[in-house]
Design a protein around this motif. Structure first.
Motif, PDB file in Angstrom:
ATOM      1  N   UNK A 273      10.711  18.588   3.144  1.00 59.70           N
ATOM      2  CA  UNK A 273      11.516  18.610   1.938  1.00 59.70           C
ATOM      3  C   UNK A 273      10.689  18.388   0.684  1.00 59.70           C
ATOM      4  N   UNK A 274       9.407  18.048   0.870  1.00 59.33           N
ATOM      5  CA  UNK A 274       8.555  17.809  -0.293  1.00 59.33           C
ATOM      6  C   UNK A 274       7.661  16.607  -0.068  1.00 59.33           C
ATOM      7  N   UNK A 275       7.176  16.062  -1.156  1.00 54.06           N
ATOM      8  CA  UNK A 275       6.282  14.919  -1.076  1.00 54.06           C
ATOM      9  C   UNK A 275       7.074  13.626  -1.109  1.00 54.06           C
TER      10      UNK A 275
ATOM     11  N   UNK B 286       0.872  -1.172   0.000  1.00 51.59           N
ATOM     12  CA  UNK B 286       0.000   0.000   0.000  1.00 51.59           C
ATOM     13  C   UNK B 286       0.904   1.215   0.000  1.00 51.59           C
ATOM     14  N   UNK B 287       0.507   2.196  -0.726  1.00 51.78           N
ATOM     15  CA  UNK B 287       1.323   3.409  -0.816  1.00 51.78           C
ATOM     16  C   UNK B 287       0.542   4.573  -0.227  1.00 51.78           C
ATOM     17  N   UNK B 288       1.206   5.360   0.595  1.00 55.23           N
ATOM     18  CA  UNK B 288       0.590   6.517   1.233  1.00 55.23           C
ATOM     19  C   UNK B 288       1.430   7.736   0.912  1.00 55.23           C
TER      20      UNK B 288
ATOM     21  N   UNK C 250       4.176  -3.059   3.265  1.00 55.91           N
ATOM     22  CA  UNK C 250       3.735  -4.367   2.815  1.00 55.91           C
ATOM     23  C   UNK C 250       2.328  -4.632   3.349  1.00 55.91           C
ATOM     24  N   UNK C 251       1.474  -5.205   2.516  1.00 58.79           N
ATOM     25  CA  UNK C 251       0.099  -5.490   2.908  1.00 58.79           C
ATOM     26  C   UNK C 251       0.048  -6.788   3.710  1.00 58.79           C
TER      27      UNK C 251
END
Length: 121
Positions: free
Chosen positions: A18-20, A10-12, A26-27
């Motif tokens: 410093x930015x994004x 999963x990505x959040x 891991x799921x």
């Protein structure tokens, strides 16, 4: 050929000074298989509901059958004795009526039950 293993992640999106930055984790097993788990649980719940309704319907039929035996009928009941003669003939031949009363009722001299037995006689 080298076999590559696959990982579901999963990505959040996280904002940092410093930015994004994208944070990847891991799921877990449940996160990957929740739909199958939910489907199995729904099937088990449905199976339980059907089994319960069949059981209750069977119990209701058995209860209804036992109540059917308790319904009064217009057929005369058999007398408590095995004497085939009519009760009036038996009483007339004997010369008295047998009334079942407690001793204290008989010796007290006055009661509704004693008066009823005398009235019937």
């Amino acid at each position: 050929g080298r076999m590559m293993s696959q990982y579901l992640i999963t990505a959040t999106l996280v904002e940092d000074h410093e930015g994004e930055v994208v944070l990847a984790e891991r799921m877990s097993f449940f996160e990957r298989k929740w739909k199958g788990f939910a489907l199995v649980m729904c099937f088990l719940l449905l199976l339980f509901a059907v089994s319960l309704s069949v059981f209750l319907a069977k119990e209701a039929n058995e209860t209804a059958a036992s109540f059917a035996a308790d319904i009064p009928s217009f057929q005369p009941s058999s007398p408590p004795s095995f004497d085939p003669r009519p009760t009036l003939d038996i009483v007339q031949r004997r010369g008295n009526i047998r009334c079942g009363l407690h001793n204290e009722t008989i010796h007290g001299g006055k009661s509704f039950h004693l008066d009823l037995c005398r009235a019937v006689a």
